[in-house]
Design an enzyme around this catalytic site. Structure first.
Site, short mmCIF file in Angstrom:
data_model
loop_
_atom_site.label_atom_id
_atom_site.label_comp_id
_atom_site.label_asym_id
_atom_site.label_seq_id
_atom_site.Cartn_x
_atom_site.Cartn_y
_atom_site.Cartn_z
CB SER A 115 -89.09 24.50 5.95
OG SER A 115 -87.56 24.06 6.34
CE LYS A 134 -88.73 23.31 10.09
NZ LYS A 134 -87.92 23.65 8.83
CB SER A 143 -88.18 27.81 8.99
OG SER A 143 -88.40 26.57 8.19
#
Length: 379
Positions: A60, A63, A117
């Site tokens: 993640s 992101k 997240s």
């Protein structure tokens, strides 16, 4: 190696070691990560690294890219309201709780990505910004090249394990440094928690930041965690002390919090800030189309960068000037630049400007000469 003589020194060491603030050497840093780097955010000077160009999944931390692209869309076109569709929430893993027909802003999606997240937030943002996820992924890869991420391939906007989705610690440090230059991104990434407003249904949700380093390390100001079974624990973080900003990245790191704190303790002891000031420069340039042959150039700008100690001496100074300049010229007009670069990358520039106004020579064409001749006959 400590000598045995005098004995008092040994006794002092034995009894007072616990209270000493011992400096950490690079060789003493034991990092759990498969790949790691500590970088000066403003100059990209590498302070410490371990297999930093190894291609690995990044979970993640992906992101970061999705968020900065969404923020740049907001800055260009406004904070649009987005109605969530089935396609947007058709994604597994962590979520900010979006449901079809919910209405939120793009900024709320960024908060959902950076704090809790949310894979749904990343998916929704990619479709909202580009119309379809595939086009947004192209945008991600184009932006990566623009930043200088040469060993990165984005396949998803969320970082879920899919295809050959990978990056390197070095590339992610470049991305982290770039993203933290954006005030809106930095503001969100630095928050331990934030309230997020839903437009429809009308509600407020409080999200806690998954980045525990914000609470564990004084000076930490961001940025993003990540985890999948394939990637392991991934973390891109940023810390700032006394005007020095550092970015740390660990990929596949079982002890990522400890890794980052060790790196920052070492980094803040082994960095130096240097100012590049050209206000005393003395240069002249030839002037064309004027009664003045030369023009003196000034510089009124300066900048500072942070480096690993020793790297500040590797910076190359290069003056960029045309062979001559063309009148008319206004005082303060930019004529050239003094560029500073390290490892082939420009880290800053100072403008070279005109010290005074210079008028152009009057235009004397054929008809003006004829006119001047007849005027002279009658005077």
């Amino acid at each position: 190696m400590v000598k045995k003589k005098p004995i008092l020194i040994l006794l002092y060491f034995i009894f007072f070691t616990q209270s000493l603030n011992l400096k950490c050497n690079a060789s003493d840093i034991n990092i759990s990560a498969k790949s790691a780097i500590l970088m000066c955010a403003d100059s990209n000077s590498i302070i410490w690294a371990k297999d930093e160009h190894r291609k690995l999944p990044i979970a993640s931390t992906t992101k970061i890219m999705t968020s900065i692209l969404t923020i740049e869309q907001i800055e260009a076109c406004g904070n649009s309201e987005i109605e969530i569709t089935d396609e947007m929430v058709r994604v597994e893993g962590t979520s900010m709780g979006l449901m079809p027909k919910d209405v939120v802003t793009l900024e709320s999606l960024v908060k959902g990505m950076l704090l809790c997240s949310g894979n749904d937030a990343a998916n929704a943002a990619s479709i909202a910004v580009s119309g379809e996820k595939e086009k947004f992924i192209d945008l991600m890869n184009d932006k990566a090249k623009q930043i200088g991420m040469l060993n990165t391939r984005f396949v998803t906007p969320s970082g879920l394990d899919q295809g050959d989705h990978h990056s390197t610690a070095y590339d992610m440090a470049l991305l982290g440094s770039y993203a933290m230059e954006n005030e809106s991104f930095a503001n969100i990434a630095s928050k331990k928690s934030m309230k997020v407003e839903f437009i429809s249904p009308n509600k407020t949700v409080n999200f806690k930041n998954h980045n525990k380093l914000l609470r564990l390390y004084e000076g930490c100001i961001g940025i993003k965690t990540g985890f999948t079974k394939a990637a392991g624990r991934c973390l891109v973080s940023c810390a700032q002390k006394n005007g020095v900003r550092l970015v740390a990245v660990t990929l596949n790191a079982p002890s990522d919090w400890d890794d980052h704190m060790k790196l920052y303790d070492y980094g803040f002891e082994n960095t130096i800030s240097k100012t590049f000031d050209d206000q005393n420069i003395n240069l002249t340039i030839k002037v064309d189309n004027s009664d003045t042959d030369t023009l003196e150039l000034n510089s009124s700008t300066w900048f500072s960068k942070t480096f690993k100690k020793g790297d500040e001496n590797k910076v190359i100074r290069e003056i960029e000037l045309p062979e001559f300049c063309q009148a008319p010229i206004q005082k303060g007009q930019i004529i050239g630049k003094v560029n500073y670069h390290i490892n082939g990358k420009i880290i800053g520039s100072n403008d070279l400007t005109a010290s005074k106004n210079i008028e152009a020579k009057p235009i004397h064409n054929f008809w003006s000469k004829v006119s001047d001749f007849f005027k002279g006959l009658f005077n």
